[in-house]
Scaffold this motif. Sequence first.
Motif, mmCIF file in Angstrom:
data_model
loop_
_atom_site.group_PDB
_atom_site.id
_atom_site.type_symbol
_atom_site.label_atom_id
_atom_site.label_comp_id
_atom_site.label_asym_id
_atom_site.label_seq_id
_atom_site.Cartn_x
_atom_site.Cartn_y
_atom_site.Cartn_z
ATOM 1 N N SER A 9 0.805 -1.229 0.000
ATOM 2 C CA SER A 9 0.000 0.000 0.000
ATOM 3 C C SER A 9 0.832 1.270 0.000
ATOM 4 C CB SER A 9 -0.937 0.002 1.219
ATOM 5 O OG SER A 9 -0.176 -0.043 2.422
ATOM 6 N N GLN A 10 2.073 1.207 0.503
ATOM 7 C CA GLN A 10 2.896 2.412 0.566
ATOM 8 C C GLN A 10 3.454 2.820 -0.795
ATOM 9 O OE1 GLN A 10 6.891 1.669 2.396
ATOM 10 N NE2 GLN A 10 6.148 -0.448 2.596
ATOM 11 N N PHE A 11 3.296 1.946 -1.805
ATOM 12 C CA PHE A 11 3.866 2.216 -3.122
ATOM 13 C C PHE A 11 2.776 2.634 -4.106
ATOM 14 C CE2 PHE A 11 6.444 -1.171 -1.133
ATOM 15 C CZ PHE A 11 7.624 -0.453 -0.967
ATOM 16 N N PRO A 12 3.134 3.488 -5.064
ATOM 17 C CA PRO A 12 2.134 3.908 -6.059
ATOM 18 C C PRO A 12 1.853 2.804 -7.060
ATOM 19 C CG PRO A 12 4.302 4.741 -6.661
ATOM 20 C CD PRO A 12 4.457 4.097 -5.303
ATOM 21 N N ASP A 13 0.738 2.930 -7.772
ATOM 22 C CA ASP A 13 0.503 2.034 -8.896
ATOM 23 C C ASP A 13 1.582 2.298 -9.940
ATOM 24 O OD1 ASP A 13 -1.702 1.135 -7.589
ATOM 25 O OD2 ASP A 13 -3.169 2.082 -8.912
ATOM 26 N N ILE A 14 2.097 1.239 -10.541
ATOM 27 C CA ILE A 14 3.201 1.357 -11.487
ATOM 28 C C ILE A 14 2.636 1.672 -12.874
ATOM 29 C CG2 ILE A 14 5.266 0.259 -12.398
ATOM 30 C CD1 ILE A 14 5.163 0.678 -9.302
ATOM 31 N N ALA A 15 3.176 2.709 -13.498
ATOM 32 C CA ALA A 15 2.654 3.152 -14.789
ATOM 33 C C ALA A 15 3.804 3.534 -15.722
ATOM 34 C CB ALA A 15 1.717 4.347 -14.599
ATOM 35 N N TYR A 16 3.498 3.671 -16.990
ATOM 36 C CA TYR A 16 4.479 4.103 -17.981
ATOM 37 C C TYR A 16 4.724 5.605 -17.851
ATOM 38 C CZ TYR A 16 6.280 5.546 -22.557
ATOM 39 O OH TYR A 16 7.017 6.116 -23.564
ATOM 40 N N GLU A 17 6.002 5.987 -17.765
ATOM 41 C CA GLU A 17 6.359 7.403 -17.674
ATOM 42 C C GLU A 17 7.385 7.823 -18.718
ATOM 43 O OE1 GLU A 17 7.478 8.461 -13.704
ATOM 44 O OE2 GLU A 17 5.516 7.934 -12.847
ATOM 45 N N GLY A 18 7.853 6.896 -19.549
ATOM 46 C CA GLY A 18 8.738 7.255 -20.649
ATOM 47 C C GLY A 18 10.143 7.633 -20.220
ATOM 48 N N GLU A 19 10.760 8.524 -20.973
ATOM 49 C CA GLU A 19 12.170 8.877 -20.785
ATOM 50 C C GLU A 19 12.473 9.400 -19.386
ATOM 51 O OE1 GLU A 19 14.853 8.488 -22.841
ATOM 52 O OE2 GLU A 19 13.476 7.259 -24.021
ATOM 53 N N ASN A 20 11.515 10.054 -18.759
ATOM 54 C CA ASN A 20 11.738 10.629 -17.435
ATOM 55 C C ASN A 20 11.219 9.726 -16.318
ATOM 56 O OD1 ASN A 20 12.866 13.076 -18.506
ATOM 57 N ND2 ASN A 20 10.778 13.750 -19.014
ATOM 58 N N ALA A 21 11.115 8.447 -16.594
ATOM 59 C CA ALA A 21 10.544 7.510 -15.627
ATOM 60 C C ALA A 21 11.375 7.438 -14.351
ATOM 61 C CB ALA A 21 10.453 6.117 -16.253
ATOM 62 N N GLY A 22 10.688 7.418 -13.223
ATOM 63 C CA GLY A 22 11.339 7.177 -11.953
ATOM 64 C C GLY A 22 11.610 5.695 -11.780
ATOM 65 N N GLU A 23 12.208 5.326 -10.642
ATOM 66 C CA GLU A 23 12.578 3.927 -10.446
ATOM 67 C C GLU A 23 11.365 3.017 -10.281
ATOM 68 O OE1 GLU A 23 15.522 3.241 -7.487
ATOM 69 O OE2 GLU A 23 16.845 4.821 -8.211
ATOM 70 N N LEU A 24 10.265 3.565 -9.799
ATOM 71 C CA LEU A 24 9.044 2.775 -9.634
ATOM 72 C C LEU A 24 8.043 3.126 -10.728
ATOM 73 C CD1 LEU A 24 8.614 2.712 -5.747
ATOM 74 C CD2 LEU A 24 9.521 0.917 -7.242
ATOM 75 N N SER A 25 8.493 3.051 -11.960
ATOM 76 C CA SER A 25 7.634 3.268 -13.122
ATOM 77 C C SER A 25 8.310 2.628 -14.325
ATOM 78 C CB SER A 25 7.390 4.755 -13.367
ATOM 79 O OG SER A 25 8.619 5.433 -13.593
ATOM 80 N N TYR A 26 7.554 2.508 -15.416
ATOM 81 C CA TYR A 26 8.079 1.892 -16.630
ATOM 82 C C TYR A 26 8.640 2.957 -17.570
ATOM 83 C CZ TYR A 26 5.250 -2.091 -15.081
ATOM 84 O OH TYR A 26 4.710 -3.114 -14.357
#
Length: 439
Positions: A9-26
Amino acid sequence: MSAETDYFSQFPDIAYEGENAGELSYRYYDKNRVVMGKTMEEHLRFSVCMWHTFCWPGSDVFGGGTFDRPWLSHDVGAEAAAMKRRTALEFVRKLDLPFYCFHDVDVMEPADNVADYRQRFATAVDHLEELQETTGRRLLWGTANLFSDPRYAAGAATSPDPEVYAWAALQVRSAMDATHRLGGSNYVLWGGREGYETLLNTDLGRELDNFGRFLSLVVEHKHKIGFEGAILIEPKPHEPTKHQYDFDTATVYGFLKRYGLENEVQVNIEANHATLSGHTFEHEIAMAGALGIFGSIDANRGDHQNGWDTDQFPNSVEEMTLAMIEIIRAGGFKTGGFNFDAKVRRQSVDAEDLLHGHIGGVDVLARALLNAERIIEDGRINEFRTSRYAGWHGELGRTIHESTTSLSDIADLAIDRDLRPRHRSGRQERLENLVNRHM
């Protein structure tokens, strides 16, 4: 879901963020991006496995579990099993991946008699059906664990004891019926101990025939219940047994041909098993495509310095690009997909590590798909391969394959035409350079 069971629950839903993606994203996996006529989600068909991700406690042959997961910390029972199921399906939803996979015993509390097994597994399937509805996740494939319990020390379908064979049949029928009910796309048979340790105590012919009989019964049951998914068998050369009867894709095909099952059963290829058999991952995929039995993939990798099945997450874009090219050449997935049969390391003890493992694997395979698209659209590799075999479309090639042509006929052609074939370059270095330019 209580705070105790809402493990992520402490983590966000993982989503596509492209070139500027954070570590917890695609960064590369955009499930709606169209690649060669299909979306990434349709091409890759990602799945999360129950066993490594939620059942394995972080143990190895030298030490006990290192993971402090709430469903593992409880006494093994109905409450812990239900917690594990809820957490698993929520995790797949949080990753925004479409599928999950399970063995029967992954989703239930232990049972040591027939009545308890049937009741507890039925309860688990009822719950999974509810969870699929609430999370929107689907079942890529189901299977039965015919290797962990001590009864399977000498195999399941290849056991010398018919009572063990019958117990295996109970588990497989139950798991197949559950897979059908849950809308699964495939059913997998993993021969974890279908092999032998020594020929001194092994009747090889009987074991092969028993294995063939078992697989034939599985296919028969598939048609009886109206299951429209694929039946898959997973090649594996050894470990835990010294020699396994499903050594590699070619061996499996020979086995299927012997028992008349080559049109009924396909293969679920694991990257780590491919390398343990002395092949590359892309070789096993290409072989399955050539033989017409390509079905699904267990996505992982081994350690080149370790002869064991280490089941690490895939992290080589180059290796996965070569595999992706062969998947596309084989026609792509129909009912199969990429199942992450992979586990975090024993020292990766936090919830966040499970997210990083899957996110990394997803992005590696998404990037590999984009690379494969560029290589295929560039066309030069396929053009060279086509030109290399062009002679088989000419007069001589067609004559060789005519049903009325004999060996002597072909030999006489060589004499009459005074053939003097010359060796031509395979251009391997050029082709490897073309691949690398698209990495």
